[in-house]
Write an enzyme that holds these catalytic residues in place. Sequence first.
Site, PDB file in Angstrom:
ATOM      1  N   HIS A   1      45.141 -72.896  75.266  1.00  0.00           N
ATOM      2  CA  HIS A   1      43.930 -71.796  75.324  1.00  0.00           C
ATOM      3  C   HIS A   1      43.118 -71.851  76.576  1.00  0.00           C
ATOM      4  O   HIS A   1      43.136 -72.712  77.154  1.00  0.00           O
ATOM      5  CB  HIS A   1      42.987 -72.213  74.188  1.00  0.00           C
ATOM      6  CG  HIS A   1      42.086 -71.287  73.753  1.00  0.00           C
ATOM      7  ND1 HIS A   1      40.924 -70.920  74.545  1.00  0.00           N
ATOM      8  CD2 HIS A   1      42.025 -70.106  72.688  1.00  0.00           C
ATOM      9  CE1 HIS A   1      40.224 -69.890  74.192  1.00  0.00           C
ATOM     10  NE2 HIS A   1      40.874 -69.313  73.138  1.00  0.00           N
TER      11      HIS A   1
ATOM     12  N   GLU B   1      46.363 -63.533  75.463  1.00  0.00           N
ATOM     13  CA  GLU B   1      44.951 -63.336  75.305  1.00  0.00           C
ATOM     14  C   GLU B   1      44.290 -63.403  76.695  1.00  0.00           C
ATOM     15  O   GLU B   1      44.055 -64.382  77.375  1.00  0.00           O
ATOM     16  CB  GLU B   1      44.178 -64.738  74.648  1.00  0.00           C
ATOM     17  CG  GLU B   1      42.803 -64.765  73.936  1.00  0.00           C
ATOM     18  CD  GLU B   1      42.861 -65.858  73.323  1.00  0.00           C
ATOM     19  OE1 GLU B   1      42.644 -65.435  71.736  1.00  0.00           O
ATOM     20  OE2 GLU B   1      42.523 -66.931  73.427  1.00  0.00           O
TER      21      GLU B   1
HETATM   22  P1  13P Z   1      36.607 -63.919  70.526  1.00  0.00           P
HETATM   23  O1  13P Z   1      37.630 -63.164  69.459  1.00  0.00           O
HETATM   24  O2  13P Z   1      35.423 -64.212  70.349  1.00  0.00           O
HETATM   25  O3  13P Z   1      36.999 -62.976  71.769  1.00  0.00           O
HETATM   26  O4  13P Z   1      37.802 -65.198  70.963  1.00  0.00           O
HETATM   27  C1  13P Z   1      39.083 -64.934  71.188  1.00  0.00           C
HETATM   28  C2  13P Z   1      39.460 -66.514  71.254  1.00  0.00           C
HETATM   29  O5  13P Z   1      39.233 -67.092  72.322  1.00  0.00           O
HETATM   30  C3  13P Z   1      40.378 -66.716  70.333  1.00  0.00           C
HETATM   31  O6  13P Z   1      41.222 -67.766  70.661  1.00  0.00           O
END
Ligand code: 13P
Length: 255
Positions: free
Chosen positions: A95, A170
């Site tokens: 992450h 992401e």
């Molecule tokens: P948000 O949905 O708050 O943007 O966070 C995304 C995230 O980091 C999930 O791992």
Amino acid sequence: MKKIIIANWKMNPASEKEAERLARQIDGEIPRGVEVVIAPPFPFLSPLNQVMKKAKLGAQDVFWENPSAGGGAYTGEVSSSQLKSLGVKYVIVGHSERRALGETENQVNKKVIAVLTAGLKVILCVGEPPAVRRRGLAAAKRFVKQQLSKNLYGIKSYLLNTNRLIVTYEPIWAISSVSGGKSDTPEDAVRMIQFIKRVLKARVKPEAGILYGGSVDAKNAEGFLKHDEIGGALVGGASLKQLEFRKIVRIASKF
Ligand code: 13P
């Protein structure tokens, strides 16, 4: 294929009691046709495993070593077999918030191997920072391709071809704590996900599921989840609001 909706609670909520309440509320209303994963902080894994009947348990991180009895001299770390013994099925690795704390590509690689070797599913997060995206989608693609190549470096095909690798795109600039809630457009997310599929095609069979993460909420979820290319969502902030998260889950169950 069922869409997967993952609640990444990050370092929330403040107490075990609140975690149990939220997990019960989410777990109590999971329609058929969707896989829901709740990834709470480590101390809440075991209590949540007791209260959840339908949702699967996820961890937010793991250590790469998995020593045999007595070999665990790694203060503060948690191994994949310890997670497995608590009922964990999915582990988030790489992450961006962990990478920002100093996790290297090589460490992410070792963690992916540890999780796959333990027989658990890995949610490998990749995505470019704001400065790269400002240079355009092509630069973002190059960045993500490099991350994938380093994070999956040297992994044997018998581990990759197990249906247990799930990649999440992401983009860091779209995470709500960075962007203030501004997500990527579904169209650009699909373009990037198609690109990731092409990059992985030679090595991962059958196809790895690819999820999107970054400010997914009840309002924009349909725009992402209606696309076949997007296998689900990794949800941060909105996963702590039970009504909003349940709405996302219901939306996902339609596709
Ligand atoms: P948000 O949905 O708050 O943007 O966070 C995304 C995230 O980091 C999930 O791992």
